[in-house]
Design an enzyme around this catalytic site. Sequence first.
Site, PDB file in Angstrom:
ATOM      1  N   THR A 111       0.862  -1.343  -0.135  1.00 32.43           N
ATOM      2  CA  THR A 111       0.000   0.102  -0.047  1.00 32.43           C
ATOM      3  C   THR A 111       0.879   1.307  -0.072  1.00 32.43           C
ATOM      4  O   THR A 111       1.950   1.201   0.232  1.00 32.43           O
ATOM      5  CB  THR A 111      -0.893   0.027   1.422  1.00 32.43           C
ATOM      6  OG1 THR A 111      -0.242   0.316   2.519  1.00 32.43           O
ATOM      7  CG2 THR A 111      -1.782  -0.949   1.310  1.00 32.43           C
TER       8      THR A 111
ATOM      9  N   GLU B 114      -5.786  -4.195  -0.706  1.00 31.54           N
ATOM     10  CA  GLU B 114      -6.104  -5.492   0.061  1.00 31.54           C
ATOM     11  C   GLU B 114      -7.185  -6.235  -0.711  1.00 31.54           C
ATOM     12  O   GLU B 114      -7.501  -7.496  -0.202  1.00 31.54           O
ATOM     13  CB  GLU B 114      -6.551  -5.149   1.446  1.00 31.54           C
ATOM     14  CG  GLU B 114      -5.588  -4.472   2.342  1.00 31.54           C
ATOM     15  CD  GLU B 114      -5.250  -3.132   2.274  1.00 31.54           C
ATOM     16  OE1 GLU B 114      -5.731  -2.615   1.280  1.00 31.54           O
ATOM     17  OE2 GLU B 114      -4.766  -2.394   3.100  1.00 31.54           O
TER      18      GLU B 114
ATOM     19  N   TRP C 208     -19.520  14.416  13.010  1.00 33.45           N
ATOM     20  CA  TRP C 208     -18.897  14.222  11.779  1.00 33.45           C
ATOM     21  C   TRP C 208     -19.085  14.925  10.739  1.00 33.45           C
ATOM     22  O   TRP C 208     -20.226  15.011  10.419  1.00 33.45           O
ATOM     23  CB  TRP C 208     -18.952  12.772  11.727  1.00 33.45           C
ATOM     24  CG  TRP C 208     -18.350  11.721  12.789  1.00 33.45           C
ATOM     25  CD1 TRP C 208     -19.177  11.065  13.446  1.00 33.45           C
ATOM     26  CD2 TRP C 208     -16.955  11.482  13.107  1.00 33.45           C
ATOM     27  NE1 TRP C 208     -18.533  10.076  14.310  1.00 33.45           N
ATOM     28  CE2 TRP C 208     -17.056  10.482  13.845  1.00 33.45           C
ATOM     29  CE3 TRP C 208     -15.944  11.892  12.549  1.00 33.45           C
ATOM     30  CZ2 TRP C 208     -15.994   9.927  14.604  1.00 33.45           C
ATOM     31  CZ3 TRP C 208     -14.753  11.413  13.253  1.00 33.45           C
ATOM     32  CH2 TRP C 208     -14.819  10.592  14.126  1.00 33.45           C
TER      33      TRP C 208
ATOM     34  N   LYS D 188     -13.916  15.626  13.123  1.00 31.90           N
ATOM     35  CA  LYS D 188     -15.041  15.712  13.992  1.00 31.90           C
ATOM     36  C   LYS D 188     -15.190  17.101  14.901  1.00 31.90           C
ATOM     37  O   LYS D 188     -14.153  17.488  15.434  1.00 31.90           O
ATOM     38  CB  LYS D 188     -14.546  14.548  15.007  1.00 31.90           C
ATOM     39  CG  LYS D 188     -15.725  14.409  16.030  1.00 31.90           C
ATOM     40  CD  LYS D 188     -15.699  13.081  16.751  1.00 31.90           C
ATOM     41  CE  LYS D 188     -16.857  12.433  17.295  1.00 31.90           C
ATOM     42  NZ  LYS D 188     -16.699  11.155  17.928  1.00 31.90           N
TER      43      LYS D 188
HETATM   44  P1  ADP Z   1      -3.340   3.250  -0.077  1.00 35.86           P
HETATM   45  O1  ADP Z   1      -3.649   4.559  -0.718  1.00 35.86           O
HETATM   46  O2  ADP Z   1      -3.268   3.121   1.258  1.00 35.86           O
HETATM   47  O3  ADP Z   1      -1.978   2.868  -0.795  1.00 35.86           O
HETATM   48  P2  ADP Z   1      -4.919   1.989  -2.027  1.00 35.86           P
HETATM   49  O4  ADP Z   1      -4.587   2.481  -3.084  1.00 35.86           O
HETATM   50  O5  ADP Z   1      -5.143   0.554  -2.030  1.00 35.86           O
HETATM   51  O6  ADP Z   1      -4.326   2.092  -0.560  1.00 35.86           O
HETATM   52  O7  ADP Z   1      -6.275   2.756  -1.519  1.00 35.86           O
HETATM   53  C1  ADP Z   1      -7.674   2.152  -1.089  1.00 35.86           C
HETATM   54  C2  ADP Z   1      -8.422   3.361  -0.660  1.00 35.86           C
HETATM   55  O8  ADP Z   1      -8.663   4.509  -1.557  1.00 35.86           O
HETATM   56  C3  ADP Z   1      -9.743   3.044  -0.393  1.00 35.86           C
HETATM   57  O9  ADP Z   1      -9.894   2.252   0.994  1.00 35.86           O
HETATM   58  C4  ADP Z   1     -10.364   4.288  -0.372  1.00 35.86           C
HETATM   59  O10 ADP Z   1     -10.523   5.038   0.785  1.00 35.86           O
HETATM   60  C5  ADP Z   1      -9.757   4.854  -1.440  1.00 35.86           C
HETATM   61  N1  ADP Z   1     -10.582   4.771  -2.767  1.00 35.86           N
HETATM   62  C6  ADP Z   1     -10.405   3.803  -3.716  1.00 35.86           C
HETATM   63  N2  ADP Z   1     -11.316   3.884  -4.684  1.00 35.86           N
HETATM   64  C7  ADP Z   1     -12.061   5.249  -4.183  1.00 35.86           C
HETATM   65  C8  ADP Z   1     -13.434   5.779  -4.738  1.00 35.86           C
HETATM   66  N3  ADP Z   1     -13.727   5.309  -6.180  1.00 35.86           N
HETATM   67  N4  ADP Z   1     -13.893   6.942  -4.039  1.00 35.86           N
HETATM   68  C9  ADP Z   1     -13.421   7.152  -3.035  1.00 35.86           C
HETATM   69  N5  ADP Z   1     -12.261   6.488  -2.381  1.00 35.86           N
HETATM   70  C10 ADP Z   1     -11.535   5.587  -3.110  1.00 35.86           C
END
Ligand code: ADP
Length: 549
Positions: free
Chosen positions: A195, A339, A453, A448
């Site tokens: 990630t 994930e 929220w 918050k």
């Molecule tokens: P990281 O940013 O931690 O590396 P990822 O790239 O796997 O991890 O990102 C996943 C996260 O991105 C999701 O849990 C969500 O919060 C956000 N995300 C992914 N797609 C969307 C979407 N279409 N709209 C809003 N948020 C999104």
Amino acid sequence: MQTTRPRLDPSAASAGTMMDVPLTIRWIFEHNQRSHGMREVVSREDDGSLFRYTYADFGARVAQLASALVEMGIRPGDRVASFGWNTHRHLELYFAVPMIGAILHTANIRLFPEQVCWVFEHADDKAIFVDGSLVPAVARALAVRPASSRQFVVMGASQVELPGALDYEAQLAGQPSEFEWPELDERSGAILCYTSATTGDPKGVVFTHRSTLLHAFAAGMADGLGLTQRDVVMPVVPMFHVNAWGIPFLVPMVGAKLVLPGAKLDPASLIDLLERETVTVSLGVPTVWLAVRDEMERRDLRLPALKRLVIGGSAVPPSLFDDLEKRGVRTMHAWGMTEMSPIGTASQLTADLESASWDVQRAALLKQGRFTPLVAWKILDDNGEPVPHDGKTAGVLWVRGPAVTRSYYRLDEDLPVFKDGYFMTGDVCTIDRLGYLQLVDRTKDLVKSGGEWISSVDLENAIMGHPAVREAAVIGVAHPKWVERPIAVVALREGQSVDEPSLRAWIGERVVKWQIPDRIVFVDAIPRTGVGKFLKRELRERYKDLLGV
Ligand code: ADP
């Protein structure tokens, strides 16, 4: 009365049933070779020129690469890293490495040098394949901590020398164009992806052969990404993060033409490929399409071949959706995470909505979408109870499925995000009667204020609807009375202007009064993570004293 159950003899039970064939990536590869050999792959080289070959040529080079890997001493279970853009060579690695039983670690080229060292070490990569144009970035990481035990291989021309590195093309030259692929366990690791560390250290997720194949089927269905052999697909979403949304497997499987944009991701270069290669489906994060939209508007351009843009990674701003719609481009919103391999939902209209008004359809298409068939889910409120399917009540989303991870790579602690066979996504969502998921926020990004929220996503979408605004990020900042209050960091469109009081007044017409950000800070550009999301951690640090605590 007790009934006696017939005893099951395992061999008898399996007689007359289906073949027990492992679900491996080789299925995708061999089907691609049998059925789609004539279809093309186009890849932008670092010098801007376009390289083209057919899937048949691709297959021969995958076999050559497999022999080269074996000659380099790569054994089943070893990790091999890639450090590259979306190119045909990267695609070759996506297949050759897992099909010899090793694991391809798609390292994120946008991490800081220290983090790059960290992931190479954590993954314990035996070999690292680097794009020529990225050798300086690797050299910077090696200056932090040398990695003498790893074999480097440079892909394409490089201005800078990496001592001891092999040349990719020289390794493939003279190798046989056939390879005897080993029979693999479908549960063995295929791809390792970290990630992007928006919180803490990057966390590694290992996709297995089985999860990769199942994910390709589930994500590709007609109500998912809906790709066909007739499509021309350009993933702008990087192959160095989130498995490029599964595209490197899904597209060769369906036999669509694949267009890989390499290192040139500026809007003019992307539009050039969209037009020249008649791309029908392209995929990427909102930032990319905001820039493409601006360029299309500047040139008053239409892209008639483009059927849809799949946008995910962050929420799609409604203003972007509307602007693209005006240019004849349909947006498909998709949501997922590393994930989850990563696709979890895609937004297509259900039968109920097909005859609904455009306003109703638009509202559904702006949601993150409906779940793919291999994701089970529950959305729980603060008391651990499932929320009603009313599209209003929010809770935290948990997911389960054959392409959802059950742990992080080499992180043995018991983490609270894995519980009762489910994974906690960290996303706060609603679900409506028709099964459309909508993200309210990431748990850590909610603001918050005085116990209430506020969704940063809702506020950002409202602000981005202002015609002068290009981008807006909302964060919570410590406040003496309300504990936390929202502030907005805003970048304006080129040549546009608006001042803080008038923008606040404009926002006030769209959200309830107590949600209006206390301050609006104008910046030239909002800092982003390597994969194009707002770097809210940095913004929180930068503006932590803004409200005078
Ligand atoms: P990281 O940013 O931690 O590396 P990822 O790239 O796997 O991890 O990102 C996943 C996260 O991105 C999701 O849990 C969500 O919060 C956000 N995300 C992914 N797609 C969307 C979407 N279409 N709209 C809003 N948020 C999104």
